[in-house]
Design a protein around this motif. Structure first.
Motif, PDB file in Angstrom:
ATOM      1  N   SER A  48      -1.296  -4.054  -5.180  1.00 22.78           N
ATOM      2  CA  SER A  48      -0.547  -2.824  -4.892  1.00 22.78           C
ATOM      3  C   SER A  48      -1.436  -1.623  -5.173  1.00 22.78           C
ATOM      4  O   SER A  48      -2.326  -1.685  -6.029  1.00 22.78           O
ATOM      5  N   SER A  49      -1.203  -0.551  -4.424  1.00 25.54           N
ATOM      6  CA  SER A  49      -1.967   0.686  -4.628  1.00 25.54           C
ATOM      7  C   SER A  49      -1.032   1.893  -4.503  1.00 25.54           C
ATOM      8  O   SER A  49      -0.233   1.983  -3.553  1.00 25.54           O
ATOM      9  N   GLU A  50      -1.143   2.787  -5.482  1.00 20.00           N
ATOM     10  CA  GLU A  50      -0.338   4.023  -5.494  1.00 20.00           C
ATOM     11  C   GLU A  50      -1.030   4.959  -6.486  1.00 20.00           C
ATOM     12  O   GLU A  50      -1.259   4.576  -7.622  1.00 20.00           O
ATOM     13  N   ALA A  82       2.988  -0.991   4.354  1.00 18.93           N
ATOM     14  CA  ALA A  82       2.531   0.374   4.050  1.00 18.93           C
ATOM     15  C   ALA A  82       3.463   1.413   4.645  1.00 18.93           C
ATOM     16  O   ALA A  82       3.629   1.486   5.862  1.00 18.93           O
ATOM     17  N   GLY A  83       4.089   2.186   3.757  1.00 19.18           N
ATOM     18  CA  GLY A  83       4.823   3.370   4.217  1.00 19.18           C
ATOM     19  C   GLY A  83       3.855   4.508   3.993  1.00 19.18           C
ATOM     20  O   GLY A  83       3.915   5.168   2.982  1.00 19.18           O
ATOM     21  N   PHE A  84       2.925   4.681   4.951  1.00 18.75           N
ATOM     22  CA  PHE A  84       1.829   5.620   4.676  1.00 18.75           C
ATOM     23  C   PHE A  84       2.317   7.059   4.663  1.00 18.75           C
ATOM     24  O   PHE A  84       3.316   7.380   5.303  1.00 18.75           O
ATOM     25  N   PRO A  85       1.602   7.947   3.912  1.00 16.37           N
ATOM     26  CA  PRO A  85       2.099   9.307   3.705  1.00 16.37           C
ATOM     27  C   PRO A  85       2.476   9.990   5.001  1.00 16.37           C
ATOM     28  O   PRO A  85       1.761   9.897   5.996  1.00 16.37           O
ATOM     29  N   CYS A  86       3.632  10.634   4.958  1.00 14.29           N
ATOM     30  CA  CYS A  86       4.166  11.171   6.198  1.00 14.29           C
ATOM     31  C   CYS A  86       4.099  12.693   6.279  1.00 14.29           C
ATOM     32  O   CYS A  86       4.337  13.238   7.336  1.00 14.29           O
ATOM     33  N   GLN A  87       3.754  13.384   5.195  1.00 16.38           N
ATOM     34  CA  GLN A  87       3.781  14.852   5.254  1.00 16.38           C
ATOM     35  C   GLN A  87       2.996  15.425   6.440  1.00 16.38           C
ATOM     36  O   GLN A  87       3.458  16.348   7.085  1.00 16.38           O
ATOM     37  N   LEU A 103       0.841  -1.196   0.000  1.00 14.07           N
ATOM     38  CA  LEU A 103       0.000   0.000   0.000  1.00 14.07           C
ATOM     39  C   LEU A 103       0.876   1.246   0.000  1.00 14.07           C
ATOM     40  O   LEU A 103       1.975   1.226   0.545  1.00 14.07           O
ATOM     41  N   PHE A 104       0.380   2.343  -0.582  1.00 16.44           N
ATOM     42  CA  PHE A 104       1.170   3.572  -0.716  1.00 16.44           C
ATOM     43  C   PHE A 104       2.539   3.178  -1.279  1.00 16.44           C
ATOM     44  O   PHE A 104       3.594   3.519  -0.755  1.00 16.44           O
ATOM     45  N   ALA A 105       2.444   2.436  -2.387  1.00 18.45           N
ATOM     46  CA  ALA A 105       3.591   1.659  -2.869  1.00 18.45           C
ATOM     47  C   ALA A 105       4.744   2.505  -3.392  1.00 18.45           C
ATOM     48  O   ALA A 105       5.878   2.013  -3.471  1.00 18.45           O
ATOM     49  N   GLY A 106       4.479   3.764  -3.771  1.00 16.79           N
ATOM     50  CA  GLY A 106       5.558   4.592  -4.313  1.00 16.79           C
ATOM     51  C   GLY A 106       6.214   3.874  -5.477  1.00 16.79           C
ATOM     52  O   GLY A 106       5.560   3.441  -6.426  1.00 16.79           O
ATOM     53  N   ILE A 107       7.524   3.682  -5.377  1.00 19.91           N
ATOM     54  CA  ILE A 107       8.237   3.004  -6.462  1.00 19.91           C
ATOM     55  C   ILE A 107       8.663   1.586  -6.032  1.00 19.91           C
ATOM     56  O   ILE A 107       9.495   0.975  -6.666  1.00 19.91           O
ATOM     57  N   GLY A 108       8.084   1.114  -4.933  1.00 19.04           N
ATOM     58  CA  GLY A 108       8.248  -0.305  -4.623  1.00 19.04           C
ATOM     59  C   GLY A 108       9.421  -0.674  -3.742  1.00 19.04           C
ATOM     60  O   GLY A 108       9.907  -1.801  -3.817  1.00 19.04           O
ATOM     61  N   GLY A 109       9.864   0.232  -2.866  1.00 17.39           N
ATOM     62  CA  GLY A 109      10.970  -0.091  -1.954  1.00 17.39           C
ATOM     63  C   GLY A 109      10.653  -1.309  -1.095  1.00 17.39           C
ATOM     64  O   GLY A 109      11.502  -2.180  -0.881  1.00 17.39           O
ATOM     65  N   PHE A 110       9.422  -1.388  -0.574  1.00 16.28           N
ATOM     66  CA  PHE A 110       9.019  -2.549   0.220  1.00 16.28           C
ATOM     67  C   PHE A 110       9.021  -3.798  -0.652  1.00 16.28           C
ATOM     68  O   PHE A 110       9.444  -4.861  -0.229  1.00 16.28           O
ATOM     69  N   GLY A 167      -5.271   2.762  -8.038  1.00 16.78           N
ATOM     70  CA  GLY A 167      -5.156   4.168  -7.617  1.00 16.78           C
ATOM     71  C   GLY A 167      -5.590   4.402  -6.172  1.00 16.78           C
ATOM     72  O   GLY A 167      -5.254   3.599  -5.287  1.00 16.78           O
ATOM     73  N   ASP A 168      -6.344   5.471  -5.968  1.00 15.66           N
ATOM     74  CA  ASP A 168      -6.714   5.964  -4.634  1.00 15.66           C
ATOM     75  C   ASP A 168      -7.238   4.840  -3.725  1.00 15.66           C
ATOM     76  O   ASP A 168      -8.300   4.271  -3.963  1.00 15.66           O
ATOM     77  N   ILE A 169      -6.533   4.570  -2.677  1.00 16.86           N
ATOM     78  CA  ILE A 169      -6.896   3.462  -1.775  1.00 16.86           C
ATOM     79  C   ILE A 169      -8.224   3.743  -1.074  1.00 16.86           C
ATOM     80  O   ILE A 169      -8.953   2.817  -0.702  1.00 16.86           O
ATOM     81  N   ARG A 170      -8.559   5.027  -0.931  1.00 10.72           N
ATOM     82  CA  ARG A 170      -9.807   5.349  -0.231  1.00 10.72           C
ATOM     83  C   ARG A 170     -11.024   4.865  -1.009  1.00 10.72           C
ATOM     84  O   ARG A 170     -12.109   4.715  -0.465  1.00 10.72           O
ATOM     85  N   THR A 194      -5.780  10.887   7.417  1.00 12.86           N
ATOM     86  CA  THR A 194      -6.671   9.798   7.812  1.00 12.86           C
ATOM     87  C   THR A 194      -6.375   8.501   7.066  1.00 12.86           C
ATOM     88  O   THR A 194      -7.083   7.524   7.238  1.00 12.86           O
ATOM     89  N   LEU A 195      -5.341   8.492   6.246  1.00 11.82           N
ATOM     90  CA  LEU A 195      -5.063   7.281   5.454  1.00 11.82           C
ATOM     91  C   LEU A 195      -4.724   6.090   6.351  1.00 11.82           C
ATOM     92  O   LEU A 195      -4.910   4.945   5.947  1.00 11.82           O
ATOM     93  N   PHE A 196      -4.240   6.363   7.551  1.00 11.85           N
ATOM     94  CA  PHE A 196      -3.978   5.270   8.488  1.00 11.85           C
ATOM     95  C   PHE A 196      -5.260   4.449   8.704  1.00 11.85           C
ATOM     96  O   PHE A 196      -5.229   3.224   8.821  1.00 11.85           O
TER      97      PHE A 196
HETATM   98  C1  SAM Z   1       5.815   8.019   1.806  1.00 11.71           C
HETATM   99  S1  SAM Z   1       5.399   7.522   0.175  1.00 11.71           S
HETATM  100  C2  SAM Z   1       5.716   5.796   0.214  1.00 11.71           C
HETATM  101  C3  SAM Z   1       6.820   5.391  -0.718  1.00 11.71           C
HETATM  102  C4  SAM Z   1       7.100   3.898  -0.793  1.00 11.71           C
HETATM  103  N1  SAM Z   1       7.212   3.261   0.484  1.00 11.71           N
HETATM  104  C5  SAM Z   1       8.373   3.618  -1.624  1.00 11.71           C
HETATM  105  O1  SAM Z   1       9.168   2.788  -1.264  1.00 11.71           O
HETATM  106  O2  SAM Z   1       8.557   4.248  -2.667  1.00 11.71           O
HETATM  107  C6  SAM Z   1       3.638   7.583   0.230  1.00 11.71           C
HETATM  108  C7  SAM Z   1       2.976   7.300  -1.100  1.00 11.71           C
HETATM  109  O3  SAM Z   1       1.562   7.246  -0.920  1.00 11.71           O
HETATM  110  C8  SAM Z   1       0.943   7.717  -2.104  1.00 11.71           C
HETATM  111  N2  SAM Z   1      -0.439   8.069  -1.763  1.00 11.71           N
HETATM  112  C9  SAM Z   1      -0.863   9.142  -1.040  1.00 11.71           C
HETATM  113  N3  SAM Z   1      -2.192   9.114  -0.910  1.00 11.71           N
HETATM  114  C10 SAM Z   1      -2.638   8.004  -1.559  1.00 11.71           C
HETATM  115  C11 SAM Z   1      -3.933   7.434  -1.769  1.00 11.71           C
HETATM  116  N4  SAM Z   1      -5.031   8.017  -1.281  1.00 11.71           N
HETATM  117  N5  SAM Z   1      -4.014   6.292  -2.483  1.00 11.71           N
HETATM  118  C12 SAM Z   1      -2.908   5.691  -2.977  1.00 11.71           C
HETATM  119  N6  SAM Z   1      -1.650   6.196  -2.827  1.00 11.71           N
HETATM  120  C13 SAM Z   1      -1.520   7.334  -2.122  1.00 11.71           C
HETATM  121  C14 SAM Z   1       1.827   8.888  -2.514  1.00 11.71           C
HETATM  122  O4  SAM Z   1       1.675   9.199  -3.883  1.00 11.71           O
HETATM  123  C15 SAM Z   1       3.214   8.381  -2.154  1.00 11.71           C
HETATM  124  O5  SAM Z   1       3.861   7.800  -3.264  1.00 11.71           O
END
Ligand code: SAM
Length: 416
Positions: A125-127, A164-169, A104-111, A146-149, A195-197
């Protein structure tokens, strides 16, 4: 063998033609997930779409003379993989997996790199970022949803581990101060990101994976006087998982100071989880620098003067950003998503020249990505993706421990 890209295009075309009502935006995700796991359990894939893909693949296989014998096996027999040639895809699906996971929140797939190395098979996978989706597909042969929500948790296949490396901003120090300055919400109060957690929680409640593997900024622990972290811990414990976490600096494994909070949660009172000990001298930045670097990475004299002026003023005021040339004998500062803007977090000194920025390949190395990893074509995009990503070697060591835990549990269960 059928070639991944050709097969993908063919199925996509067929599906769009005959199933125009198919989730338009998600068709690439549906097809590529099906190619990785040719079963009915692919989100938004109807039973008739599945039958359709099966018959298409069989007729495409039949057209290929040398593969005629493969037809003897019905496609569902290729439960874990079709006879696909993953040409130029550096991290194709694992052939004989020992566990399954979702990214989840897969980005470029580090996990994903680390979990596949342990024998894990990704089943979902979702990103939502289209650029990250492209990089992900180039490396793994799968387009994330796409959007996990918007994804019903019931659609997600069963899995052993949820990553899940959920968004950290909303929790990062920079994010919090910027949001405070703008009087906007941070943490859980940030409606779009905070709220993505709880999306993770709704998936866990439904799918009950054996392990949750989460990653976030270190500031998550202290955010809002620890209240945010308490909510996370209490919520996870309340749904039947142990909660263990460790704040780890990646610099003994990669030449970068990257301090992150890693959380591993085990189902059914199997915790606490033992994190691997990561220690040792920090790796110097000079070990990953490229030998020949194009002049386009050298920052302009104007930008460098500006950095120096602002650094001097900010040092005098005791606040604001400072930019120095990196000490090559030490690890780099934390790579951030905005690095491409002006490179102030890490500038490489050069003889008789203004300093230069890191190249995207150097950023990949700072995060411990393998050399075979395919990097996004645009510089700014690549910097953002690596800045958002995880330090793969840390994930790898934790993933090893998790895989051991799963194996031990399996043994215990079979003994009983
Ligand atoms: C902190 S990054 C995680 C990166 C990932 N762990 C990696 O190795 O590249 C969080 C990711 O969540 C994605 N994201 C944010 N909100 C999302 C949503 N509602 N649905 C799916 N992806 C989402 C962002 O685009 C971002 O790439």
């Amino acid at each position: 063998m059928l070639k991944y890209k050709e097969l993908k295009l063919a199925l996509e075309e067929f599906l769009l033609e005959d199933f125009p009502h198919a989730e338009g935006d998600e068709i690439e995700a549906i097809v590529t997930h099906w190619l990785q796991t040719p079963s009915k359990k692919v989100p938004f894939l109807t039973a008739s779409m599945h039958e359709y893909c099966v018959s298409r693949v069989q007729s495409l296989l039949a057209e290929s003379e040398e593969e005629r014998f493969l037809i003897k096996q019905p496609v569902p027999a290729y439960r874990f993989s079709l006879p696909i040639e993953w040409t130029n895809i550096p991290f194709p699906p694992v052939q004989h997996p020992s566990f399954t996971f979702i990214d989840l929140f897969a980005g470029i797939g580090g996990f994903r790199i680390a979990m596949q190395e342990q024998g894990g098979k990704c089943v979902f996978s979702s990103e939502w970022d289209p650029h990250a989706q492209k990089t992900y597909e180039a490396n793994f042969g799968e387009v994330p949803y796409g959007d996990i929500r918007k994804i019903n948790e019931k659609e997600i296949p069963d899995h052993d581990i949820l990553c899940a490396g959920f968004p950290c901003q909303p929790f990062s120090l920079a994010g919090v101060s910027a949001r405070n300055a703008l009087h906007t919400a941070h943490g859980f109060a940030c409606e779009t990101q905070g709220t993505l957690f709880f999306d993770i929680v709704r998936i866990v409640k439904e799918k009950r994976p054996r392990v949750l593997f989460l990653e976030n900024v270190k500031n998550l622990v202290g955010h809002d006087e620890g209240k945010t972290f308490s909510v996370i811990r209490n919520t996870i414990e309340s749904i039947g998982y142990s909660f263990s976490y460790k704040v780890i600096d990646a610099s003994p494994l990669v030449p970068q100071k990257r301090v992150r909070c890693y959380m591993v949660c085990l189902r059914d009172g199997k915790g606490p989880f033992d994190f691997p000990v990561i220690s040792g001298p920090p790796i110097p930045l000079r070990t990953i620098l490229e030998k020949e670097v194009d002049d386009s990475y050298t920052i302009s004299a104007k930008l460098w003067q500006g950095h120096k002026r602002r650094t001097k003023n900010n040092l005098a005021r005791g606040t604001g950003f400072t930019a120095f040339c990196a000490d090559l004998d030490k690890p780099a500062n934390t790579l951030v998503a905005r690095y491409g803007k002006d490179g102030k977090e890490c500038l490489i000194p050069q003889k008789s020249k203004t300093p230069r920025m890191l190249t995207p390949r150097e950023c990949a190395r700072l995060q411990g990505f393998p050399e075979s990893f395919i990097i996004a074509p645009g510089k700014t995009t690549a910097y953002r993706q690596f800045g958002n990503s995880v330090a793969v070697p840390v994930i790898r060591l934790i993933a090893e421990e998790i895989a051991t835990h799963l194996r031990q549990n399996k043994k215990e269960r079979t003994k009983k």
